[in-house]
Design a protein around this motif. Structure first.
Motif, short mmCIF file in Angstrom:
data_model
loop_
_atom_site.label_atom_id
_atom_site.label_comp_id
_atom_site.label_asym_id
_atom_site.label_seq_id
_atom_site.Cartn_x
_atom_site.Cartn_y
_atom_site.Cartn_z
N UNK A 141 0.70 -0.69 -0.17
CA UNK A 141 0.18 -0.13 0.28
C UNK A 141 0.90 1.24 -0.18
N UNK A 142 2.29 0.98 1.18
CA UNK A 142 2.69 2.65 1.19
C UNK A 142 3.82 2.33 1.76
N UNK A 143 4.89 3.10 1.44
CA UNK A 143 6.22 2.11 2.29
C UNK A 143 6.93 3.17 2.82
N UNK B 83 3.46 9.24 0.73
CA UNK B 83 4.25 7.94 1.13
C UNK B 83 4.51 7.53 -0.04
N UNK B 84 5.66 6.78 0.12
CA UNK B 84 6.43 5.98 -1.79
C UNK B 84 5.19 4.45 -1.69
N UNK B 85 5.29 4.23 -2.91
CA UNK B 85 4.58 2.54 -3.30
C UNK B 85 5.59 2.39 -3.53
N UNK B 86 5.57 0.58 -3.68
CA UNK B 86 6.01 0.06 -4.59
C UNK B 86 5.64 -1.09 -5.89
N UNK B 87 4.59 0.01 -7.07
CA UNK B 87 4.54 0.15 -8.31
C UNK B 87 5.76 0.71 -9.07
N UNK B 88 5.93 0.27 -10.37
CA UNK B 88 7.01 0.42 -10.88
C UNK B 88 6.04 1.26 -12.31
N UNK C 257 18.45 3.15 9.07
CA UNK C 257 17.28 2.88 9.30
C UNK C 257 17.02 1.90 9.49
N UNK C 258 15.13 1.99 10.13
CA UNK C 258 14.19 1.00 9.87
C UNK C 258 12.93 1.80 8.39
N UNK C 259 12.72 0.58 8.36
CA UNK C 259 11.73 0.78 6.97
C UNK C 259 10.79 -0.27 7.01
N UNK C 260 9.54 0.83 6.39
CA UNK C 260 8.01 -0.45 6.85
C UNK C 260 7.40 -0.35 5.24
N UNK C 261 6.66 -1.10 5.34
CA UNK C 261 5.43 -1.66 4.51
C UNK C 261 4.05 -2.13 4.89
N UNK D 110 -0.13 7.50 -3.25
CA UNK D 110 0.84 8.35 -2.40
C UNK D 110 0.64 9.57 -2.52
N UNK D 111 0.15 10.03 -3.35
CA UNK D 111 -0.77 11.45 -3.80
C UNK D 111 -1.63 12.07 -2.12
N UNK D 112 -2.13 11.17 -2.01
CA UNK D 112 -3.38 11.21 -0.82
C UNK D 112 -2.49 11.33 0.49
#
Length: 340
Positions: A124-126, A288-293, A247-251, A283-285
């Motif tokens: 969803x968001x990263x 955050x980043x997302x996982x989609x190319x 740092x720690x990342x989250x998805x 992401x625009x809302x």
């Protein structure tokens, strides 16, 4: 079994396809995290009525789901929560890796520890947990956790720390060069001493770093990258740090609950958000980043170019499995001592 004519088979297939291209979908997501335009688009495209309820933590969501009878089809757990829910048999193996839009998923998002091969979830968001500092107040190096754990004079008494045990201790572990979820008693003793020594320089423990930074109640905060982007919108001198210690990342992930009533619509939604334009709407809302190319070209110009979301090429991000129960017990002792 009675044989069916080709016409009868076609009729059955048509009936099946229309049955899951209409109806309902019940989503349970984090608050202020779901684009209304995305939901409207999905509803219109598939003739599905979506209802949305929100929660404020993985733990509250999991407690409700475990209690049973939630009525939700989709939840949006963070990485470690997916790991827990899978092991508890709470999630459906919907096989996103076989869906039409799976080809758009970024390769680095496919084989993360909590869902190897993406049999259950779709990103969803990263994001990452780092820090934001007002560079008008402090002009030194902000690409280090020393800003939080050995703060300069300019920032003492002006720092917010997330009211989140695991995030803060993991940041301290990065700063000390220890592995995350360390069980080494000597290392944990050092973490305890580090936190206690730093605490007098901190002003607040709060999840709401955005408000505290924008109101100028604090000049530095542990914060997530998307939240830091929002905070900077009303305080231009804020800068997001990329600590050299890592740092720690989250998805956060779209998952379908085991035995969901609207299973096929839930699968449609998973495939829907792997479309680049739809991923960009999220992401625009949520910022955050997302996982989609391919979603990059649909991002709002300011967000796509933001310093918060553009990480240095050699920057270290770690996605960490949940700590063991034994380590969490030791963390609890450290955190209780810190929060006295």
């Amino acid at each position: 079994m009675k044989k069916l004519t080709s016409l009868a088979i076609a009729g059955l297939l048509l009936s099946a396809s229309t049955s899951f291209a209409a109806g309902e979908l019940h989503i349970y997501n984090w608050g202020n995290y779901t684009s209304p335009d995305l939901i409207k688009k999905f509803e219109k495209q598939y003739d599905v009525k979506v209802t949305l309820d929100t929660y404020d933590s993985n733990e509250s969501m999991m407690a409700k789901v475990k209690a049973g009878g939630s009525g939700y089809d989709i939840v949006v757990p963070s990485d470690y929560a997916v790991d827990i829910m899978k092991k508890d048999g709470l999630l459906e193996a919907t096989e996103p890796n076989k869906m039409e839009n799976f080809k758009n998923m970024k390769p680095e998002m496919v084989n993360l520890y909590y869902d190897e091969g993406r049999h259950y979830t779709v990103p969803w968001q990263i994001g990452i947990t780092s820090l934001s500092v007002d560079t008008g107040v402090y002009k030194g190096d902000i690409d280090t956790w020393a800003v939080i754990f050995n703060p300069p004079a300019e920032l003492k008494g002006r720092i917010n720390v997330l009211d989140d045990m695991v995030s803060v201790i993991h940041a301290a572990e990065h700063y000390k060069g220890f592995k995350l979820c360390t069980s080494d008693k000597a290392e944990l003793k050092q973490i305890n001493e580090l936190l206690l020594a730093a605490k007098p320089a901190w002003r607040t423990f709060s999840y709401d770093g955005i408000t505290l930074l924008q109101s100028k109640d604090v000049d530095a905060s542990i914060i997530w990258d998307g939240a830091a982007y929002r905070a900077r919108a009303n305080r231009a001198t804020l800068k997001f740090g990329f600590p050299k210690e890592g740092v720690e990342g989250f998805v956060d992930n779209v998952a379908v609950l085991k035995g969901a009533k609207n299973m096929e619509n839930a699968k449609l939604f998973q495939n829907f958000i792997m479309d680049p334009e739809n991923a960009a709407m999220i992401s625009n809302f949520a910022t955050y980043s997302n996982g989609i190319t391919g979603s990059e070209k649909f991002l709002d110009k300011d967000l796509g170019a933001s310093a918060e979301l553009k990480r240095p090429a050699d920057f270290k991000v770690q996605f960490s499995p949940p700590c063991s129960a034994e380590v969490i017990e030791l963390y609890n002792k450290i955190w209780t001592n810190l929060r006295k």
